[in-house]
Write an enzyme that holds these catalytic residues in place. Structure first.
Site, short mmCIF file in Angstrom:
data_model
loop_
_atom_site.label_atom_id
_atom_site.label_comp_id
_atom_site.label_asym_id
_atom_site.label_seq_id
_atom_site.Cartn_x
_atom_site.Cartn_y
_atom_site.Cartn_z
N SER A 1 -10.95 -1.14 -1.02
CA SER A 1 -9.60 -0.96 -0.32
C SER A 1 -9.99 -1.16 1.25
CB SER A 1 -9.15 0.49 -0.41
OG SER A 1 -8.44 0.59 -1.59
N HIS B 1 -3.89 6.12 3.36
CA HIS B 1 -4.65 4.75 2.73
C HIS B 1 -3.81 3.56 3.54
CE1 HIS B 1 -5.94 1.96 -0.15
NE2 HIS B 1 -6.91 2.65 -0.42
N ASP C 1 0.82 -1.04 -0.02
CA ASP C 1 -0.07 0.04 -0.10
C ASP C 1 0.87 1.28 0.02
OD1 ASP C 1 -2.19 1.85 0.68
OD2 ASP C 1 -3.43 -0.06 0.99
#
Ligand SMILES: *[C@@H]1O[C@H](CO)[C@@H](O)[C@H](O)[C@H]1NC(C)=O
Ligand SMILES: *[C@@H]1O[C@H](CO)[C@@H](O)[C@H](O)[C@H]1NC(C)=O
Ligand SMILES: *[C@@H]1O[C@H](CO)[C@@H](O)[C@H](O)[C@H]1NC(C)=O
Ligand SMILES: *[C@@H]1O[C@H](CO)[C@@H](O)[C@H](O)[C@H]1NC(C)=O
Ligand SMILES: *[C@@H]1O[C@H](CO)[C@@H](O)[C@H](O)[C@H]1NC(C)=O
Ligand SMILES: *[C@@H]1O[C@H](CO)[C@@H](O)[C@H](O)[C@H]1NC(C)=O
Length: 775
Positions: free
Chosen positions: A546, A219, A142
């Site tokens: 996600s 994220h 990520d």
């Protein structure tokens, strides 16, 4: 630098641009050699030598090479032009040469992509808060990690790092391995070379990026804490969703592989390097919430599918997100049968926000509103031409002290655009009306309340009738309420099947929570990821596949720690056959947006049920050879298949002469994408329950227009017989094309329920002669 000297003459400028372009037509290519060569230094030298054959000097070749993949498989990425790529393809030993693509992270927010993630505590499986997970390592691909977040502090009494761990915690900008890594965060690497080849050198002066595993986006921190975050008390977003935050496997170890940069772009060359390292490092699970938009490329041309195959061969489970391209059909991504593909659904939590118009009319919307707002309500048209709430439609007429009522339907405006427009107009708040019947909340740059069309229409009529006077609106602080039905509901954005690459494999496989997920967030990044937002938070809400993907990764880590000998296929089977296909009211799970009943193309096998997945009773297991047969049946040549797999030296692969359909792959779901006449499908189940006796009986729901028979109907497992095959015969009973029908096969021993969704598309036509005779 060359363009400026031609500025006065257009024709020349054109030529110079053309020259510049052709001088820079080198792209990042991945050259794949398949077999793993044992000695790493020899492998690197071999890569340079091979590449030298298309360069004038070894020096040039060395300069163009980006990564040498040498741990888990052999290959390299390099900046070369198409001629060089074509030449390399013809060299003996080169399996494939393909262009490195850019993958995107799977969050829903269009602006600076943010997600919404909610805290799994309240909603998910408290009994799973065990000491489990300690002996497993989850590799997260990520945007990196914010190591100071409490989610990555050590849990009490953690055991030493597993002795099999060979990974590293690397030094980098604002990232000191001595303080960043601990018994929780045991590995951290970053991969930038492929990204820099595509986008130029990372300039940390103008972006907030770090040349290190540190997360400049949020994220990666969010997804990592969702999968394996340690237990943290009193987590909330400004008091909303207050509770204990923790990942699915709070005691599992985290290894971060930063492959996505800035706004979430990830280069395939970098991704493949991360797979190479992660497999070598000894991770047990890989969680990757990214993909490239459709159309899908063949499995042998996608680094994630190739990397995932190698991982599977080593017993590592790979979990991907399905993408955020829903609700239209056939846009699901990451469809390789050797990995798990996760769609997103809601949880049972809402953030209702009450509004009162002129102290008489009451409305409810969804928001994270923290304060009591009292203001004048105005229609969008008083500030935006055509009532279209976009910055380019602003009349320069400030809305100071007012709340603006905006409709998504006027000009097809997205909520983010309307928020920016209202912010520019200096409004106090925004009421945003959108068509889905159920509104989901997100983090906003100004107080924003989402309402549905029915309420929005009432507000609008009231407002237009009292045009000459002022309409007062009171907006009250939002509340956090749980146990709201229906839940789960499939997220509108979650990508749907059918699978456009191999239609006989159902994808997505499963859904997990992906709406309004609260998880860890870097305090250096505002919760909306925008510069106008001055807030700093430790927890943030994000939404997207996600967010659902790491939920599954966390559960897989738990299963892995209890059943370390289960294959990735067995673990996926356990997840799928135990998934909920009903919501909390025992109704069919619906699809958000349309409010219609969902199908297997929306939810796959269903919504994840972590406790049941620990003890599924039976599993549909598979070995690498089964997937090789799948690739044969996909019509791939031996050479194409060799690009995907790691072949043990000295072995060969062969395909059957006659490719067949892939319906016989021992997948936990059954899809027949073209049923023309009677077909019999084989499945094999393996007993994995601890019970001394195991007698399973089949029950069937036939898809409309298809007769299904299962033989045998009863399976007796004994000490000597832990695997039994059964056969499913499907006979079309109607003239039909292009229509999918849904059914299921359920095996039950009274304790375990082993459910497989069944999807059939009957493809029959009337025999023309017969119909003439009939007339
Ligand atoms: C590709 O690069 C090689 C070696 O640098 C060069 O000889 C060739 O002309 C280039 N081809 C194109 C199409 O740019
Ligand atoms: C970044 O800023 C530093 C100090 O101001 C400067 O020395 C350096 O050249 C800058 N780097 C880039 C890539 O602009
Ligand atoms: C924007 O609104 C604030 C109060 O909400 C007010 O103090 C400020 O003067 C306004 N700015 C402009 C440019 O109208
Ligand atoms: C608005 O309504 C209030 C109360 O209904 C009334 O007292 C006031 O005169 C009205 N103002 C205008 C401009 O119509
Ligand atoms: C349906 O059957 C016809 C032949 O009868 C075949 O050509 C066609 O490809 C089939 N459709 C699908 C979706 O497989
Ligand atoms: C089923 O398998 C489990 C573990 O593999 C074993 O302990 C159990 O005895 C088996 N049950 C039967 C009926 O064979």
């Amino acid at each position: 630098m060359m363009v400026s000297s031609y500025h006065s003459f257009l024709g020349m400028a054109f030529i110079s641009l053309y020259l510049i372009h052709s001088a820079y037509t080198s792209d990042v290519y991945i050259v794949y050699l398949g077999n793993n060569v044992q000695d790493h230094i020899l492998t690197s030298n071999y890569h340079v030598n091979l590449l030298s054959s298309v360069f004038s000097s070894q020096e040039d070749a060395r300069r163009s090479i980006i990564y040498s993949y040498k741990h888990s498989f052999s290959g390299f990425s390099a900046k070369i032009n198409s001629t060089q790529a074509a030449t390399l393809t013809r060299i003996k030993g080169v399996m494939s040469v393909f262009k490195s693509q850019i993958l995107m992270l799977h969050t829903t927010r269009s602006w600076d992509f943010m997600g919404l993630n909610l805290d799994p505590t309240v909603d998910q499986a408290d009994p799973l808060q065990m000491t489990y997970g300690d002996n497993t390592v989850v590799g997260l691909f990520d945007t990196g990690v914010w190591p100071e977040s409490k989610s990555f502090h050590e849990e009490p009494n953690m055991h030493p790092i597993p002795s099999t761990w060979r990974g590293e915690c690397v030094q980098g900008q604002d990232f000191d391995p001595r303080t960043a890594c601990n018994l929780k965060l045991i590995g951290a690497r970053y991969y930038l070379k492929g990204y820099e080849q595509e986008y130029g050198p990372l300039n940390t002066n103008v972006t907030s990026e770090y040349r290190s595993p540190r997360d400049a986006n949020g994220h990666g921190t969010h997804t990592a804490s969702t999968a394996v975050g340690s237990t943290v008390k009193a987590a909330s977003f400004f008091g909303f969703a207050q509770g204990t935050a923790r990942g699915g496997a709070p005691r599992a170890r985290l290894a971060v592989y930063k492959v996505c940069w800035e706004e979430g772009k990830c280069s395939e060359a970098d991704t493949l390097a991360a797979f190479d390292d992660a497999i070598h490092d000894g991770v047990n699970v890989i969680s990757a919430s990214f993909g490239s938009p459709p159309p899908l490329l063949p499995f042998y041309d996608r680094s994630s599918d190739i990397g995932a195959f190698h991982a599977m061969q080593k017993g590592i489970s790979v979990i991907f997100s399905a993408g955020n391209n829903g609700p239209d059909p056939s846009l699901v991504l990451n469809v390789a049968p050797w990995a798990t593909c996760v769609g997103a659904s809601s949880i049972d939590r809402n953030f209702p926000t009450q509004m009162l118009l002129d102290n008489s009319l009451s409305f409810t919307g969804e928001s994270f509103n923290t304060k009591h707002i009292e203001a004048n309500l105005v229609a969008a048209r008083s500030h935006f031409r055509g009532g279209i709430c976009r910055v380019d439609r602003w009349r320069n007429n400030r809305a100071t002290g007012r709340v603006i009522l905006c409709f998504s339907t006027q000009g097809g405006v997205q909520i983010e655009e309307a928020e920016v427009a209202a912010y520019i107009a200096n409004a106090t708040g925004l009421i945003f009306v959108d068509s889905p019947t159920r509104q989901y909340v997100d983090v906003d740059i100004i107080p924003t309340i989402r309402v549905d069309m029915i309420q929005g229409t009432k507000m609008n009529i009231y407002l237009s009738q009292s045009l000459i006077n002022v309409t007062k609106v009171h907006i009250f602080p939002s509340k956090t309420v749980i146990k709201q039905s229906p839940a789960p509901v499939v997220a509108e954005f979650s990508s749907r099947g059918p699978n456009s690459l191999s239609p006989d494999i159902l994808k997505p496989d499963i859904t997990a929570p992906g709406i309004g997920i609260l998880a860890a967030w870097p305090p250096a990044i505002s919760p909306t990821s925008t510069s106008i937002d001055q807030r700093s938070v430790e927890w943030n809400f994000l939404s997207g596949t996600s967010m659902s993907c790491p939920h599954v990764s966390g559960v897989v880590a738990l299963i892995k720690s209890v059943h370390p000998d289960w294959s990735p296929a067995a673990i996926k089977s356990a997840l799928m056959t135990t998934a909920h296909n009903r919501d909390m009211n025992h109704d069919t799970i619906i699809s958000s947006g349309t409010n219609e009943e969902s199908t297997a193309f929306d939810i796959g096998a269903g919504h994840i049920n972590p406790l049941k997945a620990m003890d599924p009773g039976l599993v549909y297991d598979m070995k690498p050879d089964d997937y090789i047969l799948f690739l044969c049946n996909n019509g791939y040549t031996i050479d194409q298949i060799k690009r995907i797999i790691t072949l043990t030296p000295g072995t060969t692969i062969t395909c059957p002469k006659q490719p067949t359909t892939n319906t016989n792959l021992n997948y936990p779901s059954i899809t027949v994408s073209s049923l023309q006449s009677t077909v019999t499908i084989k499945r094999t189940v393996k007993n994995v329950s601890g019970k001394k006796t195991a007698i399973y009986i089949a029950s069937i729901v036939s898809p409309h227009g298809v007769v299904i028979t299962v033989w045998p109907r009863i399976l007796f497992f004994t000490y000597y017989n832990d695997e039994i095959s059964y056969y499913v015969t499907l006979t079309p009973q109607k003239v039909s094309q292009g229509r999918y029908d849904y059914g299921e096969i359920v095996w039950s021993d009274g304790f375990h329920t082993v459910r497989s969704p069944l999807v059939v598309c009957v493809n029959t036509t009337t025999n023309i002669h017969e119909s003439f005779q009939a007339i």
